[in-house]
Design a protein around this motif. Sequence first.
Motif, short mmCIF file in Angstrom:
data_model
loop_
_atom_site.label_atom_id
_atom_site.label_comp_id
_atom_site.label_asym_id
_atom_site.label_seq_id
_atom_site.Cartn_x
_atom_site.Cartn_y
_atom_site.Cartn_z
N ASP A 90 72.14 -12.94 18.36
CA ASP A 90 72.43 -11.59 17.89
C ASP A 90 72.45 -11.57 16.36
OD1 ASP A 90 74.89 -12.66 17.14
OD2 ASP A 90 75.99 -11.75 18.80
N ILE A 91 72.84 -10.44 15.80
CA ILE A 91 72.81 -10.27 14.35
C ILE A 91 73.75 -11.24 13.64
CG2 ILE A 91 74.58 -8.47 14.24
CD1 ILE A 91 72.62 -7.05 12.21
N GLU A 92 74.76 -11.72 14.35
CA GLU A 92 75.70 -12.69 13.77
C GLU A 92 75.27 -14.13 14.06
OE1 GLU A 92 79.53 -11.54 15.19
OE2 GLU A 92 79.52 -9.69 14.04
N LEU A 93 74.07 -14.29 14.60
CA LEU A 93 73.48 -15.59 14.92
C LEU A 93 74.23 -16.34 16.00
CD1 LEU A 93 72.35 -16.74 11.37
CD2 LEU A 93 71.04 -15.53 13.11
N ASN A 94 74.88 -15.61 16.90
CA ASN A 94 75.50 -16.23 18.07
C ASN A 94 74.40 -16.46 19.10
OD1 ASN A 94 78.18 -16.14 17.07
ND2 ASN A 94 78.26 -13.96 17.58
N ARG A 95 74.19 -17.71 19.47
CA ARG A 95 73.12 -18.07 20.41
C ARG A 95 73.51 -17.66 21.82
NH1 ARG A 95 68.84 -22.09 20.61
NH2 ARG A 95 68.60 -22.84 22.74
N VAL A 96 72.57 -17.00 22.51
CA VAL A 96 72.76 -16.60 23.90
C VAL A 96 71.58 -17.17 24.69
CG1 VAL A 96 72.99 -14.67 25.50
CG2 VAL A 96 73.90 -14.48 23.18
N GLU A 97 71.86 -17.90 25.76
CA GLU A 97 70.80 -18.51 26.54
C GLU A 97 70.62 -17.78 27.86
OE1 GLU A 97 71.75 -22.68 26.69
OE2 GLU A 97 71.22 -22.94 24.59
N GLY A 98 69.39 -17.78 28.35
CA GLY A 98 69.10 -17.21 29.66
C GLY A 98 68.79 -15.73 29.68
N VAL A 99 68.56 -15.13 28.53
CA VAL A 99 68.31 -13.69 28.49
C VAL A 99 66.88 -13.37 28.94
CG1 VAL A 99 68.19 -11.67 26.99
CG2 VAL A 99 70.00 -13.35 26.67
N HIS A 100 65.93 -14.18 28.50
CA HIS A 100 64.51 -13.90 28.77
C HIS A 100 63.89 -14.91 29.73
CE1 HIS A 100 64.89 -11.17 25.44
NE2 HIS A 100 65.27 -12.15 24.66
N GLY A 101 64.68 -15.71 30.38
CA GLY A 101 64.15 -16.73 31.28
C GLY A 101 65.24 -17.73 31.62
N PRO A 102 64.85 -18.90 32.12
CA PRO A 102 65.83 -19.89 32.58
C PRO A 102 66.75 -20.39 31.46
CG PRO A 102 63.61 -20.48 33.28
CD PRO A 102 63.48 -19.33 32.34
N ARG A 103 68.02 -20.58 31.82
CA ARG A 103 69.00 -21.16 30.91
C ARG A 103 68.77 -22.66 30.75
NH1 ARG A 103 73.27 -17.25 31.12
NH2 ARG A 103 73.00 -16.83 33.30
N THR A 104 68.20 -23.27 31.78
CA THR A 104 68.01 -24.71 31.77
C THR A 104 66.53 -25.05 31.98
OG1 THR A 104 70.21 -25.01 32.73
CG2 THR A 104 68.71 -26.90 32.84
N LEU A 105 65.98 -25.84 31.06
CA LEU A 105 64.63 -26.35 31.19
C LEU A 105 64.74 -27.86 31.29
CD1 LEU A 105 61.51 -26.13 31.11
CD2 LEU A 105 61.68 -26.30 28.62
N GLU A 106 64.20 -28.41 32.36
CA GLU A 106 64.16 -29.85 32.53
C GLU A 106 62.69 -30.26 32.59
OE1 GLU A 106 66.34 -33.35 35.15
OE2 GLU A 106 66.71 -31.25 35.62
N VAL A 107 62.34 -31.33 31.88
CA VAL A 107 60.96 -31.76 31.78
C VAL A 107 60.84 -33.20 32.25
CG1 VAL A 107 58.99 -32.09 30.23
CG2 VAL A 107 60.61 -30.21 29.80
N LEU A 108 59.92 -33.42 33.19
CA LEU A 108 59.59 -34.78 33.63
C LEU A 108 58.25 -35.13 33.01
CD1 LEU A 108 60.35 -34.64 37.48
CD2 LEU A 108 61.87 -35.36 35.62
N ILE A 109 58.23 -36.13 32.13
CA ILE A 109 56.99 -36.59 31.52
C ILE A 109 56.53 -37.80 32.34
CG2 ILE A 109 55.86 -37.44 29.46
CD1 ILE A 109 58.17 -36.15 27.85
N VAL A 110 55.37 -37.67 32.97
CA VAL A 110 54.86 -38.72 33.85
C VAL A 110 53.95 -39.64 33.04
CG1 VAL A 110 53.65 -39.24 35.99
CG2 VAL A 110 54.93 -37.10 35.76
N VAL A 111 54.35 -40.91 32.94
CA VAL A 111 53.55 -41.90 32.19
C VAL A 111 52.90 -42.89 33.13
CG1 VAL A 111 54.84 -41.67 30.06
CG2 VAL A 111 55.58 -43.34 31.75
#
Length: 193
Positions: free
Chosen positions: A172-193
């Motif tokens: 917001d205007i006070e730079l308070n971070r808000v998660e999950g507004v436009h998509g998932p709150r949690t992103l988990e990535v599996l990098i396959v090597v």
Amino acid sequence: MNTAAREEILQRIRNAQVPAAVPVVRGYNQKGPGGVELFAERVADYRAIVHTVTNVPEALEPLKGKRIVAPSGLPDEWLIDGVTWLREPLSIDELDQADGVLTGCAVAIADTGTIVLDGSEAQGRRALTLLPDYHLCVVRQDQIAASVPEALQRLESTRPLTFISGPSATSDIELNRVEGVHGPRTLEVLIVV
């Protein structure tokens, strides 16, 4: 404006010399340091949970007991037992009630820690990755491009592209971070090597 003045202006425009087109040289850095390590570091900087794995089905064990959206086109070996796999067609309500979504990706960008989805079979339609609160994305090592220009060369420009750099977040205007507004709150990535 009188008619004579208008005609004089239009005639000047018609008579104007148009310079010859000058080719634009795009000397973008096509290759950077790239690689798995840089991508893992950068995507983690965006607050994603990152794992480097060799066996995808083994890495999916924590999903057991959950309701996970699975786009068509996911490899069969990823659809492990013990998970309730939700398949299309799904309503908005069904997507919203899912515990998460599992997808592949089109390309990942090491330089920026960005995952790009193009709506192909292993990724599904865009709503699949926006409504569930958890997104687990599998990125193969060969899908990691060093830079944005290199990634763009690998993509089909007519497909709908979604660029993901970490979990959904805004402030917001006070730079308070808000998660999950436009998509998932949690992103988990599996990098396959």
